[in-house]
Design a protein around this motif. Sequence first.
Motif, PDB file in Angstrom:
ATOM      1  N   PRO A 117       0.733  22.920 -36.153  1.00 15.91           N
ATOM      2  CA  PRO A 117       0.411  22.107 -37.335  1.00 15.91           C
ATOM      3  C   PRO A 117       1.711  21.672 -38.032  1.00 15.91           C
ATOM      4  O   PRO A 117       2.580  22.509 -38.262  1.00 15.91           O
ATOM      5  CB  PRO A 117      -0.392  23.063 -38.225  1.00 15.91           C
ATOM      6  N   HIS A 118       1.854  20.428 -38.292  1.00 16.94           N
ATOM      7  CA  HIS A 118       3.073  19.956 -38.973  1.00 16.94           C
ATOM      8  C   HIS A 118       2.823  18.589 -39.594  1.00 16.94           C
ATOM      9  O   HIS A 118       1.854  17.906 -39.256  1.00 16.94           O
ATOM     10  CB  HIS A 118       4.259  19.879 -38.012  1.00 16.94           C
ATOM     11  N   GLU A 119       3.700  18.210 -40.483  1.00 17.32           N
ATOM     12  CA  GLU A 119       3.676  16.865 -41.061  1.00 17.32           C
ATOM     13  C   GLU A 119       5.067  16.292 -40.915  1.00 17.32           C
ATOM     14  O   GLU A 119       6.030  17.023 -40.784  1.00 17.32           O
ATOM     15  CB  GLU A 119       3.343  16.936 -42.552  1.00 17.32           C
ATOM     16  N   HIS A 120       5.132  14.994 -40.961  1.00 16.18           N
ATOM     17  CA  HIS A 120       6.455  14.361 -40.933  1.00 16.18           C
ATOM     18  C   HIS A 120       6.753  13.880 -42.340  1.00 16.18           C
ATOM     19  O   HIS A 120       5.894  13.293 -42.988  1.00 16.18           O
ATOM     20  CB  HIS A 120       6.468  13.195 -39.958  1.00 16.18           C
ATOM     21  N   LEU A 121       7.973  14.173 -42.789  1.00 16.78           N
ATOM     22  CA  LEU A 121       8.346  13.710 -44.127  1.00 16.78           C
ATOM     23  C   LEU A 121       8.387  12.196 -44.081  1.00 16.78           C
ATOM     24  O   LEU A 121       8.746  11.602 -43.073  1.00 16.78           O
ATOM     25  CB  LEU A 121       9.720  14.257 -44.499  1.00 16.78           C
ATOM     26  N   LEU A 172      -4.028  15.037 -32.012  1.00 12.63           N
ATOM     27  CA  LEU A 172      -2.610  14.881 -31.700  1.00 12.63           C
ATOM     28  C   LEU A 172      -1.914  14.185 -32.866  1.00 12.63           C
ATOM     29  O   LEU A 172      -2.495  13.329 -33.530  1.00 12.63           O
ATOM     30  CB  LEU A 172      -2.433  14.046 -30.436  1.00 12.63           C
ATOM     31  N   CYS A 173      -0.663  14.553 -33.103  1.00 11.33           N
ATOM     32  CA  CYS A 173       0.114  13.935 -34.174  1.00 11.33           C
ATOM     33  C   CYS A 173       0.322  12.453 -33.866  1.00 11.33           C
ATOM     34  O   CYS A 173       0.797  12.111 -32.788  1.00 11.33           O
ATOM     35  CB  CYS A 173       1.454  14.642 -34.295  1.00 11.33           C
ATOM     36  N   PRO A 174      -0.047  11.562 -34.784  1.00 16.51           N
ATOM     37  CA  PRO A 174       0.124  10.124 -34.508  1.00 16.51           C
ATOM     38  C   PRO A 174       1.593   9.705 -34.462  1.00 16.51           C
ATOM     39  O   PRO A 174       1.928   8.638 -33.945  1.00 16.51           O
ATOM     40  CB  PRO A 174      -0.598   9.439 -35.670  1.00 16.51           C
ATOM     41  N   VAL A 175       2.475  10.554 -34.986  1.00 21.42           N
ATOM     42  CA  VAL A 175       3.904  10.194 -35.008  1.00 21.42           C
ATOM     43  C   VAL A 175       4.608  10.682 -33.751  1.00 21.42           C
ATOM     44  O   VAL A 175       5.291   9.906 -33.072  1.00 21.42           O
ATOM     45  CB  VAL A 175       4.595  10.749 -36.279  1.00 21.42           C
ATOM     46  N   CYS A 176       4.455  11.973 -33.415  1.00 18.24           N
ATOM     47  CA  CYS A 176       5.215  12.511 -32.280  1.00 18.24           C
ATOM     48  C   CYS A 176       4.344  12.889 -31.084  1.00 18.24           C
ATOM     49  O   CYS A 176       4.863  13.193 -30.021  1.00 18.24           O
ATOM     50  CB  CYS A 176       6.044  13.715 -32.714  1.00 18.24           C
ATOM     51  N   GLY A 177       3.002  12.875 -31.233  1.00 15.93           N
ATOM     52  CA  GLY A 177       2.130  13.134 -30.103  1.00 15.93           C
ATOM     53  C   GLY A 177       1.900  14.598 -29.782  1.00 15.93           C
ATOM     54  O   GLY A 177       1.208  14.914 -28.815  1.00 15.93           O
TER      55      GLY A 177
HETATM   56 ZN   LIG Z   1       4.353  15.094 -35.214  1.00 15.73          ZN
END
Ligand SMILES: [Zn+2]
Length: 169
Positions: free
Chosen positions: A147-151, A135-140
């Motif tokens: 698949p994504h990254e946060h700038l 899970l994405c640690p930023v948005c969950g």
């Molecule tokens: Zn995210």
Amino acid sequence: MTTLDLRTLRLRPGEVRKETLDVELEPFVLGGQRYDFVPSTIPVELVLSQASGATVFDLSLRLHLSGACMRCLGFAELERDVTAREFYDPEAPVGDELHSDYVAREHLRVSAWARDAIALELPDQILCRPDCAGLCPVCGKDLNAEPHEHLEREPDPRWAALEGLREEL
Ligand SMILES: [Zn+2]
Ligand SMILES: [Zn+2]
């Protein structure tokens, strides 16, 4: 609790006997998640042989657990062959290697032994697949599905102002 009465075995030296026992296994709780055995009752194969002095017990079973992936919480399952060996010599003192901890009052505690043998085989993490992105640690959100990254966030302008001040000093 499934046990095997050792008094009825009467193994002669060199004799080998096979027994298959159906053992009901309670779910494991790992990291707060529940992992069920599929099915909850599994056949446990025991090979019993009489060596000089001690009875040798060999256990084998096919493990199949299902539950939540430890990274993404999606469906995960684990299949594995589990084997274990114990010895029992009624003359050996308790705590000795030849006095299996799973023998009590001449009964082999098959359920407890199978459960411990399985616990030793469990991996550190049960995953839906080896490369689960989690899970994405930023948005969950599930990184497998999306698949994504946060700038990286723009530096706070107030910090920039402080930096400017420091340069002036
Ligand atoms: Zn995210
Ligand atoms: Zn996963």
